[in-house]
Design a protein around this motif. Structure first.
Motif, PDB file in Angstrom:
ATOM      1  N   ASP A 298       0.815  -1.216   0.000  1.00  0.00           N
ATOM      2  CA  ASP A 298       0.000   0.000   0.000  1.00  0.00           C
ATOM      3  C   ASP A 298       0.848   1.265   0.000  1.00  0.00           C
ATOM      4  N   TRP A 299       2.177   1.131   0.013  1.00  0.00           N
ATOM      5  CA  TRP A 299       3.080   2.280  -0.085  1.00  0.00           C
ATOM      6  C   TRP A 299       4.076   2.050  -1.208  1.00  0.00           C
ATOM      7  N   ALA A 300       4.573   3.142  -1.787  1.00  0.00           N
ATOM      8  CA  ALA A 300       5.561   3.042  -2.857  1.00  0.00           C
ATOM      9  C   ALA A 300       6.881   2.516  -2.294  1.00  0.00           C
ATOM     10  N   GLY A 301       7.544   1.662  -3.079  1.00  0.00           N
ATOM     11  CA  GLY A 301       8.818   1.108  -2.638  1.00  0.00           C
ATOM     12  C   GLY A 301       9.256  -0.032  -3.530  1.00  0.00           C
ATOM     13  N   THR A 302      10.271  -0.755  -3.083  1.00  0.00           N
ATOM     14  CA  THR A 302      10.861  -1.846  -3.857  1.00  0.00           C
ATOM     15  C   THR A 302      10.578  -3.175  -3.172  1.00  0.00           C
ATOM     16  N   LEU A 303      10.200  -4.192  -3.976  1.00  0.00           N
ATOM     17  CA  LEU A 303       9.948  -5.541  -3.475  1.00  0.00           C
ATOM     18  C   LEU A 303      11.083  -6.456  -3.942  1.00  0.00           C
ATOM     19  N   THR A 304      11.758  -7.088  -3.001  1.00  0.00           N
ATOM     20  CA  THR A 304      12.873  -7.984  -3.310  1.00  0.00           C
ATOM     21  C   THR A 304      12.500  -9.396  -2.868  1.00  0.00           C
ATOM     22  N   TYR A 305      12.598 -10.363  -3.804  1.00  0.00           N
ATOM     23  CA  TYR A 305      12.123 -11.725  -3.533  1.00  0.00           C
ATOM     24  C   TYR A 305      13.282 -12.672  -3.248  1.00  0.00           C
ATOM     25  N   SER A 306      12.982 -13.662  -2.414  1.00  0.00           N
ATOM     26  CA  SER A 306      13.915 -14.754  -2.139  1.00  0.00           C
ATOM     27  C   SER A 306      13.116 -16.056  -2.055  1.00  0.00           C
ATOM     28  N   PRO A 307      13.425 -17.028  -2.928  1.00  0.00           N
ATOM     29  CA  PRO A 307      14.406 -17.027  -4.016  1.00  0.00           C
ATOM     30  C   PRO A 307      14.005 -16.028  -5.113  1.00  0.00           C
ATOM     31  N   PRO A 308      14.956 -15.582  -5.910  1.00  0.00           N
ATOM     32  CA  PRO A 308      14.666 -14.557  -6.905  1.00  0.00           C
ATOM     33  C   PRO A 308      13.997 -15.115  -8.162  1.00  0.00           C
ATOM     34  N   ASP A 309      13.599 -14.197  -8.993  1.00  0.00           N
ATOM     35  CA  ASP A 309      12.991 -14.527 -10.279  1.00  0.00           C
ATOM     36  C   ASP A 309      13.952 -15.416 -11.087  1.00  0.00           C
ATOM     37  N   GLY A 310      13.392 -16.435 -11.740  1.00  0.00           N
ATOM     38  CA  GLY A 310      14.192 -17.325 -12.574  1.00  0.00           C
ATOM     39  C   GLY A 310      14.673 -18.576 -11.879  1.00  0.00           C
ATOM     40  N   THR A 311      14.464 -18.668 -10.557  1.00  0.00           N
ATOM     41  CA  THR A 311      14.914 -19.842  -9.825  1.00  0.00           C
ATOM     42  C   THR A 311      14.024 -21.047 -10.129  1.00  0.00           C
ATOM     43  N   VAL A 312      14.645 -22.241 -10.331  1.00  0.00           N
ATOM     44  CA  VAL A 312      13.907 -23.494 -10.491  1.00  0.00           C
ATOM     45  C   VAL A 312      14.035 -24.263  -9.182  1.00  0.00           C
ATOM     46  N   LEU A 313      12.922 -24.527  -8.546  1.00  0.00           N
ATOM     47  CA  LEU A 313      12.913 -25.179  -7.237  1.00  0.00           C
ATOM     48  C   LEU A 313      12.706 -26.681  -7.379  1.00  0.00           C
ATOM     49  N   ASN A 314      13.268 -27.422  -6.452  1.00  0.00           N
ATOM     50  CA  ASN A 314      13.027 -28.859  -6.417  1.00  0.00           C
ATOM     51  C   ASN A 314      11.587 -29.138  -5.995  1.00  0.00           C
ATOM     52  N   ALA A 315      11.176 -30.365  -6.219  1.00  0.00           N
ATOM     53  CA  ALA A 315       9.829 -30.756  -5.814  1.00  0.00           C
ATOM     54  C   ALA A 315       9.698 -30.641  -4.299  1.00  0.00           C
ATOM     55  N   GLY A 316       8.510 -30.230  -3.859  1.00  0.00           N
ATOM     56  CA  GLY A 316       8.248 -30.082  -2.430  1.00  0.00           C
ATOM     57  C   GLY A 316       7.614 -28.734  -2.139  1.00  0.00           C
ATOM     58  N   GLU A 317       7.516 -28.403  -0.842  1.00  0.00           N
ATOM     59  CA  GLU A 317       6.956 -27.118  -0.434  1.00  0.00           C
ATOM     60  C   GLU A 317       8.091 -26.158  -0.122  1.00  0.00           C
ATOM     61  N   HIS A 318       7.967 -24.934  -0.624  1.00  0.00           N
ATOM     62  CA  HIS A 318       9.024 -23.942  -0.468  1.00  0.00           C
ATOM     63  C   HIS A 318       8.424 -22.620   0.009  1.00  0.00           C
ATOM     64  N   ALA A 319       9.108 -21.989   0.973  1.00  0.00           N
ATOM     65  CA  ALA A 319       8.700 -20.668   1.439  1.00  0.00           C
ATOM     66  C   ALA A 319       9.272 -19.611   0.497  1.00  0.00           C
ATOM     67  N   LEU A 320       8.389 -18.793  -0.057  1.00  0.00           N
ATOM     68  CA  LEU A 320       8.810 -17.649  -0.851  1.00  0.00           C
ATOM     69  C   LEU A 320       8.704 -16.421   0.050  1.00  0.00           C
ATOM     70  N   GLN A 321       9.736 -15.602   0.075  1.00  0.00           N
ATOM     71  CA  GLN A 321       9.739 -14.425   0.931  1.00  0.00           C
ATOM     72  C   GLN A 321       9.938 -13.170   0.101  1.00  0.00           C
ATOM     73  N   VAL A 322       9.351 -12.066   0.611  1.00  0.00           N
ATOM     74  CA  VAL A 322       9.530 -10.777  -0.037  1.00  0.00           C
ATOM     75  C   VAL A 322       9.879  -9.754   1.040  1.00  0.00           C
ATOM     76  N   THR A 323      10.806  -8.874   0.712  1.00  0.00           N
ATOM     77  CA  THR A 323      11.185  -7.774   1.599  1.00  0.00           C
ATOM     78  C   THR A 323      10.824  -6.464   0.917  1.00  0.00           C
ATOM     79  N   PHE A 324      10.095  -5.608   1.652  1.00  0.00           N
ATOM     80  CA  PHE A 324       9.668  -4.312   1.119  1.00  0.00           C
ATOM     81  C   PHE A 324      10.587  -3.222   1.650  1.00  0.00           C
ATOM     82  N   THR A 325      11.171  -2.441   0.743  1.00  0.00           N
ATOM     83  CA  THR A 325      11.992  -1.287   1.102  1.00  0.00           C
ATOM     84  C   THR A 325      11.263  -0.029   0.646  1.00  0.00           C
ATOM     85  N   PRO A 326      10.856   0.853   1.575  1.00  0.00           N
ATOM     86  CA  PRO A 326      10.023   2.003   1.187  1.00  0.00           C
ATOM     87  C   PRO A 326      10.794   3.042   0.404  1.00  0.00           C
TER      88      PRO A 326
END
Length: 276
Positions: A200-228
């Motif tokens: 809801d505020w302007a800023g940058t979203l940084t993902y982990s794992p990043p765009d383009g990553t191929v994950l192994n089979a299973g459940e994976h936590a995707l995280q995002v960090t917001f920098t205003p």
């Protein structure tokens, strides 16, 4: 002398053959008040001598002309005109402590008032954090600011002692939205289809794992960090979702072959599919 009352001392002297039948004080807002046009009068006995007179019903802060009088069969005599001003009333300001706010909160009114009922003047020590119009406070940035309520008084009321309160405006807490992504098969690279959080505020979203990553089979936590974009007034934020990666489906397809009647059997082969 008070705000609505005054006590005066006078004296009367009788003339021979003309006894004083009544005596007292008369007062008014115009000069030379008399028994016929005064705002108020007292009757404080008769005869000669010293007397005390209690004036009541005065208007606070009002200027009056006052004269003593003595009435006798010969008529009414008045003493030297005096002047007094009734005292102005005291007033106080009620200004409760302020609740902490956050940058981005809507304008609000302070619950301050004066016992006189007269309007207050509320000022801000830092308009860059909060400004005040009337009793309405508008927030412009994070920080601490002092709001001071004052009342200058008028002809009836004395000035009130100013009252100050501290307003703390915290940085805004960003709200991140991110729906759980649809499960994918092994071999699918992360993209904006999965990495699509919002703020809801302007800023940058940084993902982990990043765009383009191929994950192994299973459940994976995707995280995002917001920098205003405005770190002075907006805080950082994080969010997470779970992505399910299904194993890739492998296929094995036999290749059809043929031979002539009486000929040797061909070599058979299998084509495998689904490897990444």
């Amino acid at each position: 002398l008070g705000t609505e009352t005054a006590t005066l001392t006078g004296s009367s002297v009788e003339s021979a053959g003309s006894p004083i039948t009544s005596r007292g004080v008369c007062w008014g807002r115009t000069a030379a008040p008399s028994l016929t046009d005064a705002d108020g009068t007292t009757v404080d006995g008769a005869g000669a001598g010293t007397f005390d007179s209690a004036l009541t019903g005065l208007a606070p802060g009002t200027h009056y002309s006052v004269r003593a009088y003595a009435a006798s069969p010969a008529g009414t005599a008045y003493g030297e005109e005096r002047e007094l001003t009734a005292l102005r009333r005291d007033q106080t300001i009620a200004f409760p402590e302020l609740v902490d706010r956050a940058y981005g909160d809507p304008p609000f009114d302070v619950l301050a008032s004066a016992t006189s009922g007269l309007p207050l003047n509320v000022t801000s020590s830092d308009p860059g954090v909060a400004s005040v119009t009337g009793l309405s406070v508008t927030l412009y940035g994070a920080g601490a600011v002092t709001l001071t309520a004052s009342q200058a008084g008028n002809g009836e009321w004395l000035p009130a002692t100013p009252v100050s309160r501290t307003l703390v405006v915290a940085r805004a807490v960003p709200v991140l939205s991110w729906e759980t992504p649809v499960r994918v098969s092994y071999g699918t690279a992360l993209s904006s289809v999965q990495l699509n959080a919002g703020s809801d505020w302007a800023g940058t979203l940084t993902y982990s794992p990043p765009d383009g990553t191929v994950l192994n089979a299973g459940e994976h936590a995707l995280q995002v960090t917001f920098t205003p974009a405005d770190p002075d007034n907006v805080g950082d934020g994080t969010a997470a979702v779970v992505l399910t990666v299904d194993p890739a489906v492998l296929t094995a397809t036999a290749v059809n072959e043929q031979r002539a009647y009486g000929g040797a059997n061909p070599v058979f082969s299998i084509v495998y599919g689904g490897f990444v």
